[in-house]
Scaffold this active site. Structure first.
Site, PDB file in Angstrom:
ATOM      1  N   LEU A 132       0.916  -1.163  -0.052  1.00 62.57           N
ATOM      2  CA  LEU A 132      -0.061  -0.073   0.065  1.00 62.57           C
ATOM      3  C   LEU A 132       0.903   1.325   0.042  1.00 62.57           C
ATOM      4  O   LEU A 132       1.320   1.730   0.974  1.00 62.57           O
ATOM      5  CB  LEU A 132      -0.876  -0.076   1.101  1.00 62.57           C
ATOM      6  CG  LEU A 132      -2.368   0.787   0.969  1.00 62.57           C
ATOM      7  CD1 LEU A 132      -3.014   0.152  -0.151  1.00 62.57           C
ATOM      8  CD2 LEU A 132      -2.956   0.411   2.484  1.00 62.57           C
ATOM      9  N   ASP A 133       1.251   1.771  -1.056  1.00 54.60           N
ATOM     10  CA  ASP A 133       2.228   2.579  -1.478  1.00 54.60           C
ATOM     11  C   ASP A 133       1.440   4.224  -0.937  1.00 54.60           C
ATOM     12  O   ASP A 133       0.507   4.287  -1.316  1.00 54.60           O
ATOM     13  CB  ASP A 133       2.571   2.820  -2.851  1.00 54.60           C
ATOM     14  CG  ASP A 133       3.620   4.097  -3.129  1.00 54.60           C
ATOM     15  OD1 ASP A 133       4.797   3.631  -2.746  1.00 54.60           O
ATOM     16  OD2 ASP A 133       3.268   4.771  -3.480  1.00 54.60           O
ATOM     17  N   GLU A 153       3.019   0.692   3.458  1.00 54.16           N
ATOM     18  CA  GLU A 153       4.350   1.379   3.255  1.00 54.16           C
ATOM     19  C   GLU A 153       4.373   2.504   3.762  1.00 54.16           C
ATOM     20  O   GLU A 153       3.759   3.599   3.366  1.00 54.16           O
ATOM     21  CB  GLU A 153       4.895   1.210   1.588  1.00 54.16           C
ATOM     22  CG  GLU A 153       6.198   1.664   1.383  1.00 54.16           C
ATOM     23  CD  GLU A 153       6.397   3.221   1.018  1.00 54.16           C
ATOM     24  OE1 GLU A 153       7.473   3.617   1.080  1.00 54.16           O
ATOM     25  OE2 GLU A 153       5.259   3.798   0.760  1.00 54.16           O
ATOM     26  N   TYR A 185      16.120  12.570   2.793  1.00 53.70           N
ATOM     27  CA  TYR A 185      16.150  11.670   4.066  1.00 53.70           C
ATOM     28  C   TYR A 185      16.673  10.226   3.450  1.00 53.70           C
ATOM     29  O   TYR A 185      16.727   9.311   4.149  1.00 53.70           O
ATOM     30  CB  TYR A 185      14.908  11.466   4.936  1.00 53.70           C
ATOM     31  CG  TYR A 185      14.577  12.772   5.540  1.00 53.70           C
ATOM     32  CD1 TYR A 185      15.368  13.320   6.491  1.00 53.70           C
ATOM     33  CD2 TYR A 185      13.308  13.229   5.312  1.00 53.70           C
ATOM     34  CE1 TYR A 185      15.017  14.479   7.039  1.00 53.70           C
ATOM     35  CE2 TYR A 185      13.213  14.656   5.807  1.00 53.70           C
ATOM     36  CZ  TYR A 185      13.834  15.129   6.476  1.00 53.70           C
ATOM     37  OH  TYR A 185      13.521  16.415   7.220  1.00 53.70           O
TER      38      TYR A 185
END
Length: 482
Positions: free
Chosen positions: A192-193, A234, A337
């Site tokens: 589940l992006d 995710e 990041y």
């Protein structure tokens, strides 16, 4: 095929051979029993972000093959597909219909309309500043309708990725039909992006908004469960959020392990690694590398700020052909990041250190996911990086079938294939079993795994300073290297 406790390969459809058929052939011919599952990165027609701006989930990009190719792969391996719950391409039929018909379109409610989201005289500067953003401006994009009128739509990510309004019935209907279609074509697990961005709510930062996010996840899990599919939400963020998701009994990602392992191999110290492995849930997928960069934000408070700085600086110092600019705007880096490098090159293309990293992953809690470049101990692809000026392409080499045949003859790759074949076949790594972590000394860690009945026990003793290891199962030494 149900999810199995076997190593999952992460790959694009055209990265291990030029299409799905070549991928299947190469997996069978060269990877053997080392691979039990495949995360097939987005293979739908897409207009950006290497597949993550899907136009239509009902089709396979014809450059890769067709649904029969996907289903045939699913007969041999359990499969994970991506579903971008937060957005869809502005080239999709839904967007184009909305653009043509505006409020008369059946998809008018599918998209999150920026101007209608905010009350009168908002958003203020403070409202926009509060949003957890992926770019340095308000996350909106203009749409020009066929009648010449204009409006703004919410747009968190790239120009092609237009956000969906998950609070609307038409969107839930779209989600339901998409998941049912993916399940019918071999999907066992949905990644589940970008789900944490899907809920937008006034006076919040619009990221992982509680309790609303749990309601959305529950609805999607029910939809998936009715089709026999599981979810893997995710998210790259503080590890405590992963633990919250695990507490709700979802699979989670161990995105902290990559930097913790790098720090441990750079420093030779096992204290942070031991602490993290003791904390980690068993219902998870472990990673060292993915199609994105090496995450830094995920290890905050697992490593101290000084230790994070040390690991990041050491990566640039000892990593092979790793430069800070590859993770900058100059190379279209989306996420400050993350550090762009293959994991093998992050360890200086050092076979001993790299094998120990994978040995740690194989014995860690959870199911290993190994990125295709990582399985072949791939070096940084500077040619692809420079030709595209896309930072993440340093870790997205396109392997021909001939290259794969050659790469699997390298001693380090043979050792990896042996390691993950062993990991897949041993009963000691039962997810319902037991794990013990022991710090033998400052530089040596012992990881013990056993099945629930303790009839099969395996242990790995790893010295991160001497770069040595010993693996024993039920009293017998196990060897991976020639």
């Amino acid at each position: 095929m149900a999810i199995e406790n076997k190593t999952m390969l992460i790959t694009y459809s055209d990265s291990l051979g030029k299409n799905l058929r070549e991928l299947e052939t190469n997996l069978v011919n060269y990877f053997g029993e080392a691979v039990g599952g495949v995360h097939l990165l987005p293979f739908f027609p897409s207009t950006g972000d290497r597949g993550f701006a899907p136009v239509d989930y009902e089709e396979v990009d014809e450059a890769f093959g067709d649904w029969e190719d996907v289903k045939r792969l699913g007969e041999k391996y359990y499969l994970m597909f991506d579903f971008m719950i937060n957005h869809i391409s502005r080239q999709s039929k839904y967007y184009k219909d909305f653009q043509e018909k505006k409020d008369e379109s059946p998809y008018a409610d599918l998209f999150l309309r920026w101007d209608k989201f905010w009350p009168e005289n908002r958003p203020t500067v403070a409202d926009v500043d509060l949003i957890y953003k992926r770019k340095d401006r308000a996350p909106k994009q203009e749409i020009i309708f066929a009648d010449g009128s204009k409006e703004y739509l919410w747009n968190t990510f790239g120009e092609e990725q237009i956000d969906l309004d998950v609070t609307k019935a038409v969107t839930m209907d779209f989600i339901t039909k998409t998941i049912e279609h993916l399940a019918a074509n071999g999907c066992d697990l949905i990644r589940l992006d970008a789900f944490a961005y899907a809920i937008k709510k006034l006076d919040t930062n619009d990221f992982f908004v509680e309790p609303d996010i749990w309601d959305l996840l529950a609805k999607v899990r029910d939809i998936a469960a009715s089709s026999g599919v599981e979810l893997l939400p995710e998210i790259h963020e503080h590890y405590s959020i992963q633990f919250k998701i695990a507490d709700h009994d979802y699979y989670v990602y161990d995105f902290a392990l990559p930097m913790v392992t790098l720090y441990s191999l750079y420093s030779g110290k096992v204290n942070r690694l031991a602490k993290w492995l003791k904390m980690s849930p068993m219902k998870q997928f472990t990673t060292l590398d993915t199609h994105d960069g090496i995450g830094v934000v995920d290890v905050k408070d697992i490593l101290t700020d000084d230790e994070i700085d040390f690991a990041s600086n050491e990566l640039y110092k000892v990593g092979a052909n790793v430069k800070r600019k590859y993770s900058s705007a100059e190379y279209n880096n989306l996420d400050i990041y993350q550090i762009n490098s293959t994991y093998y090159s992050a360890l200086g293309d050092n076979d001993k250190k790299y094998f120990l990293a994978r040995l740690i992953q194989a014995f860690a809690p959870g199911i290993p996911q190994v990125y295709y470049v990582g399985f072949l101990a791939g070096k940084n692809d500077l040619d692809l990086l420079e030709s595209t000026k896309e930072g993440r392409n340093i870790n997205r080499h396109y392997y021909t079938s001939e290259e794969i045949a050659s790469e699997v003859q390298r001693p380090i790759v043979k050792a990896l294939l042996n390691l993950f074949t062993y990991r897949n076949q041993s009963e000691a790594f039962d997810l319902d079993g037991h794990i013990e972590i022991e710090e033998i000394d400052d530089n040596t860690i012992m990881i013990k795994r056993s099945n629930q009945a303790k009839t099969c026990q395996a242990q790995a003793e790893i010295n991160l300073k001497q770069l040595t290891y010993r693996v024993v199962e039920n009293g017998q030494d196990i060897y991976f290297e020639e």
